[in-house]
Design an enzyme around this catalytic site. Structure first.
Site, PDB file in Angstrom:
ATOM      1  N   ASN A  36       0.455  12.534  -4.636  1.00 47.24           N
ATOM      2  CA  ASN A  36       1.685  11.611  -4.094  1.00 47.24           C
ATOM      3  C   ASN A  36       1.618  10.081  -4.504  1.00 47.24           C
ATOM      4  O   ASN A  36       2.788   9.471  -4.545  1.00 47.24           O
ATOM      5  CB  ASN A  36       1.675  11.753  -2.635  1.00 47.24           C
ATOM      6  CG  ASN A  36       2.705  11.014  -1.856  1.00 47.24           C
ATOM      7  OD1 ASN A  36       3.852  10.971  -1.844  1.00 47.24           O
ATOM      8  ND2 ASN A  36       2.027   9.806  -1.418  1.00 47.24           N
ATOM      9  N   TYR A  89      10.220   3.990 -14.439  1.00 44.61           N
ATOM     10  CA  TYR A  89       9.801   4.952 -13.349  1.00 44.61           C
ATOM     11  C   TYR A  89      10.673   6.184 -13.397  1.00 44.61           C
ATOM     12  O   TYR A  89       9.980   7.322 -13.174  1.00 44.61           O
ATOM     13  CB  TYR A  89      10.469   4.312 -12.115  1.00 44.61           C
ATOM     14  CG  TYR A  89      10.318   4.903 -10.851  1.00 44.61           C
ATOM     15  CD1 TYR A  89       9.112   5.014 -10.519  1.00 44.61           C
ATOM     16  CD2 TYR A  89      11.425   5.525 -10.327  1.00 44.61           C
ATOM     17  CE1 TYR A  89       8.751   5.783  -9.075  1.00 44.61           C
ATOM     18  CE2 TYR A  89      11.353   6.135  -8.945  1.00 44.61           C
ATOM     19  CZ  TYR A  89      10.011   6.276  -8.285  1.00 44.61           C
ATOM     20  OH  TYR A  89       9.687   7.005  -7.234  1.00 44.61           O
ATOM     21  N   SER A 139       0.178   5.266   3.479  1.00 45.87           N
ATOM     22  CA  SER A 139       1.560   4.694   3.716  1.00 45.87           C
ATOM     23  C   SER A 139       2.628   5.697   3.375  1.00 45.87           C
ATOM     24  O   SER A 139       2.577   6.682   2.652  1.00 45.87           O
ATOM     25  CB  SER A 139       1.622   3.500   2.725  1.00 45.87           C
ATOM     26  OG  SER A 139       3.079   2.938   3.201  1.00 45.87           O
ATOM     27  N   GLY A 140       3.506   5.537   4.151  1.00 42.55           N
ATOM     28  CA  GLY A 140       5.110   6.058   3.950  1.00 42.55           C
ATOM     29  C   GLY A 140       4.660   7.728   3.793  1.00 42.55           C
ATOM     30  O   GLY A 140       4.336   8.318   4.746  1.00 42.55           O
TER      31      GLY A 140
HETATM   32  P1  NAD Z   1       4.524   3.537  -0.267  1.00 42.78           P
HETATM   33  O1  NAD Z   1       4.661   2.394  -1.020  1.00 42.78           O
HETATM   34  O2  NAD Z   1       4.864   3.472   1.267  1.00 42.78           O
HETATM   35  O3  NAD Z   1       3.125   4.505  -0.393  1.00 42.78           O
HETATM   36  C1  NAD Z   1       2.221   4.639  -1.680  1.00 42.78           C
HETATM   37  C2  NAD Z   1       1.081   4.688  -1.221  1.00 42.78           C
HETATM   38  O4  NAD Z   1       0.367   4.777  -2.479  1.00 42.78           O
HETATM   39  C3  NAD Z   1       0.356   3.367  -0.784  1.00 42.78           C
HETATM   40  O5  NAD Z   1      -0.346   3.622   0.341  1.00 42.78           O
HETATM   41  C4  NAD Z   1      -0.361   2.745  -2.009  1.00 42.78           C
HETATM   42  O6  NAD Z   1      -1.382   2.155  -1.474  1.00 42.78           O
HETATM   43  C5  NAD Z   1      -0.554   3.879  -2.481  1.00 42.78           C
HETATM   44  N1  NAD Z   1      -1.094   3.543  -4.040  1.00 42.78           N
HETATM   45  C6  NAD Z   1      -0.590   2.898  -4.929  1.00 42.78           C
HETATM   46  N2  NAD Z   1      -1.082   2.962  -6.102  1.00 42.78           N
HETATM   47  C7  NAD Z   1      -2.358   3.719  -6.095  1.00 42.78           C
HETATM   48  C8  NAD Z   1      -3.228   3.891  -6.913  1.00 42.78           C
HETATM   49  N3  NAD Z   1      -3.232   3.417  -8.135  1.00 42.78           N
HETATM   50  N4  NAD Z   1      -4.150   4.598  -6.448  1.00 42.78           N
HETATM   51  C9  NAD Z   1      -4.241   5.390  -5.110  1.00 42.78           C
HETATM   52  N5  NAD Z   1      -3.209   4.895  -4.238  1.00 42.78           N
HETATM   53  C10 NAD Z   1      -2.127   4.382  -4.571  1.00 42.78           C
HETATM   54  O7  NAD Z   1       5.368   4.346  -0.979  1.00 42.78           O
HETATM   55  P2  NAD Z   1       6.322   5.886  -0.723  1.00 42.78           P
HETATM   56  O8  NAD Z   1       7.644   5.696  -0.459  1.00 42.78           O
HETATM   57  O9  NAD Z   1       5.586   6.709   0.229  1.00 42.78           O
HETATM   58  O10 NAD Z   1       6.060   6.804  -1.963  1.00 42.78           O
HETATM   59  C11 NAD Z   1       4.899   7.674  -2.002  1.00 42.78           C
HETATM   60  C12 NAD Z   1       5.631   8.550  -3.286  1.00 42.78           C
HETATM   61  O11 NAD Z   1       6.791   8.980  -3.271  1.00 42.78           O
HETATM   62  C13 NAD Z   1       5.508   7.736  -4.724  1.00 42.78           C
HETATM   63  O12 NAD Z   1       5.193   8.569  -5.854  1.00 42.78           O
HETATM   64  C14 NAD Z   1       6.936   7.545  -4.799  1.00 42.78           C
HETATM   65  O13 NAD Z   1       7.226   7.419  -6.312  1.00 42.78           O
HETATM   66  C15 NAD Z   1       7.605   8.771  -4.237  1.00 42.78           C
HETATM   67  N6  NAD Z   1       8.854   8.326  -4.106  1.00 42.78           N
HETATM   68  C16 NAD Z   1       9.525   7.683  -2.937  1.00 42.78           C
HETATM   69  C17 NAD Z   1      10.813   7.369  -2.632  1.00 42.78           C
HETATM   70  C18 NAD Z   1      11.221   6.513  -1.816  1.00 42.78           C
HETATM   71  O14 NAD Z   1      12.434   6.075  -1.794  1.00 42.78           O
HETATM   72  N7  NAD Z   1      10.407   5.869  -0.808  1.00 42.78           N
HETATM   73  C19 NAD Z   1      11.783   8.143  -3.642  1.00 42.78           C
HETATM   74  C20 NAD Z   1      11.227   8.913  -4.453  1.00 42.78           C
HETATM   75  C21 NAD Z   1       9.897   9.172  -4.832  1.00 42.78           C
END
Ligand code: NAD
Length: 245
Positions: A81, A146, A17-18
């Site tokens: 990630n 967080y 995802s993402g």
């Molecule tokens: P997302 O929710 O779209 O994707 C996160 C993915 O991580 C999902 O596919 C989920 O299944 C997987 N995941 C969650 N827990 C897990 C686990 N225990 N083991 C394996 N996989 C797991 O989120 P995103 O926005 O793509 O976030 C990715 C990273 O970016 C994260 O570390 C988040 O903290 C960081 N981040 C996101 C943002 C934002 O605004 N989206 C901002 C700063 C940092």
């Protein structure tokens, strides 16, 4: 021109995802092989080897890296990630929520690094890119656990960088601002007024919009590539200017 990741093998967590999905896509598009770990391995990009993993579980993380070695015989790049969030201040945060966030965001980064490093050290090279957050650098309301967890990721990144710099390992982290991934979609779904919440997220970023997963993936790809051969131990903000405010 030779594709930047031709002959390279990357493990990316949270790749269904993402941001993680886009990171994995970049490596594949630029000639690399990808082992993509996620709770939901069905969602990883076409062309990647999907592996079901909970990054907070030591045996499962060891098995993810073992799957990469079994398939490709090497691991050149690790992107820790996968991450989870929580929307509470200190008083609202239960011990269970604190531990849940730390077990994924902090323990997961430690476990991935611990599993990959022996292979990288044996090869004499390796690159680690961790996904932290601007929440490590600024105090965001209602993000107590967080913010603390991402601060730990930045500190761990620096320690790993310094410890192994003379053995061919580089380790950096990226710190996104709010990025328009399914993560933010879920946040908005839970909000009383999704449009107002989205507007507030946009307004706190001086560039006046949310980031895209692709923009973060571009930075991660740079850090993982040989173009960044003199770069280690750094926290790379990609936050639309939040931290500069
Ligand atoms: P997302 O929710 O779209 O994707 C996160 C993915 O991580 C999902 O596919 C989920 O299944 C997987 N995941 C969650 N827990 C897990 C686990 N225990 N083991 C394996 N996989 C797991 O989120 P995103 O926005 O793509 O976030 C990715 C990273 O970016 C994260 O570390 C988040 O903290 C960081 N981040 C996101 C943002 C934002 O605004 N989206 C901002 C700063 C940092």
């Amino acid at each position: 021109m030779t594709p930047r990741f031709e002959g390279r093998v990357a493990v990316v967590t949270g790749a269904a995802s993402g941001i993680g999905h886009e990171i994995a896509r970049r490596f594949l598009d630029e000639g690399g092989a990808v082992v993509a770990g996620d709770l939901d391995p069905g969602g990883v990009p076409d062309g990647a080897l999907g592996v079901g993993v909970d990054v907070s579980d030591p045996a499962q993380v060891d098995a993810l890296v073992a799957a990469c070695i079994a398939e490709h015989g090497r691991i050149d790049i690790l992107c820790n990630n996968a991450g989870v969030g929580g929307v509470t201040d200190v008083l609202g945060c239960t011990v269970e929520e604190w531990d849940r966030i730390f077990s994924v965001n902090v323990r997961g980064v430690f476990l991935g690094t611990r599993a990959a490093l022996p292979h990288m050290l044996a090869a004499g090279h390796g690159v680690i890119v961790n996904t932290a957050s601007v929440a490590a650098s600024v105090g965001l309301p209602d993000r107590a656990a967080y913010c603390a967890s991402k601060g730990a990721v930045v500190a761990f990144t620096r320690q790993v960088a310094v410890q192994y710099a003379d053995r061919g390992i580089r380790c950096n982290c990226v710190s996104p601002g709010t990025v328009d991934s399914p993560w933010v979609g879920r946040l908005l779904d839970q909000a009383d007024d999704p449009a107002a919440t989205r507007a507030a997220l946009v307004a706190r970023q001086p560039l006046g919009r949310l980031g895209t997963p692709g923009e973060v993936a571009d930075l991660v790809a740079y850090l993982a590539s040989d173009q960044a051969s003199f770069v280690t131990g750094a926290d790379w903000l990609i936050d639309g200017g939040i931290a500069a405010r």
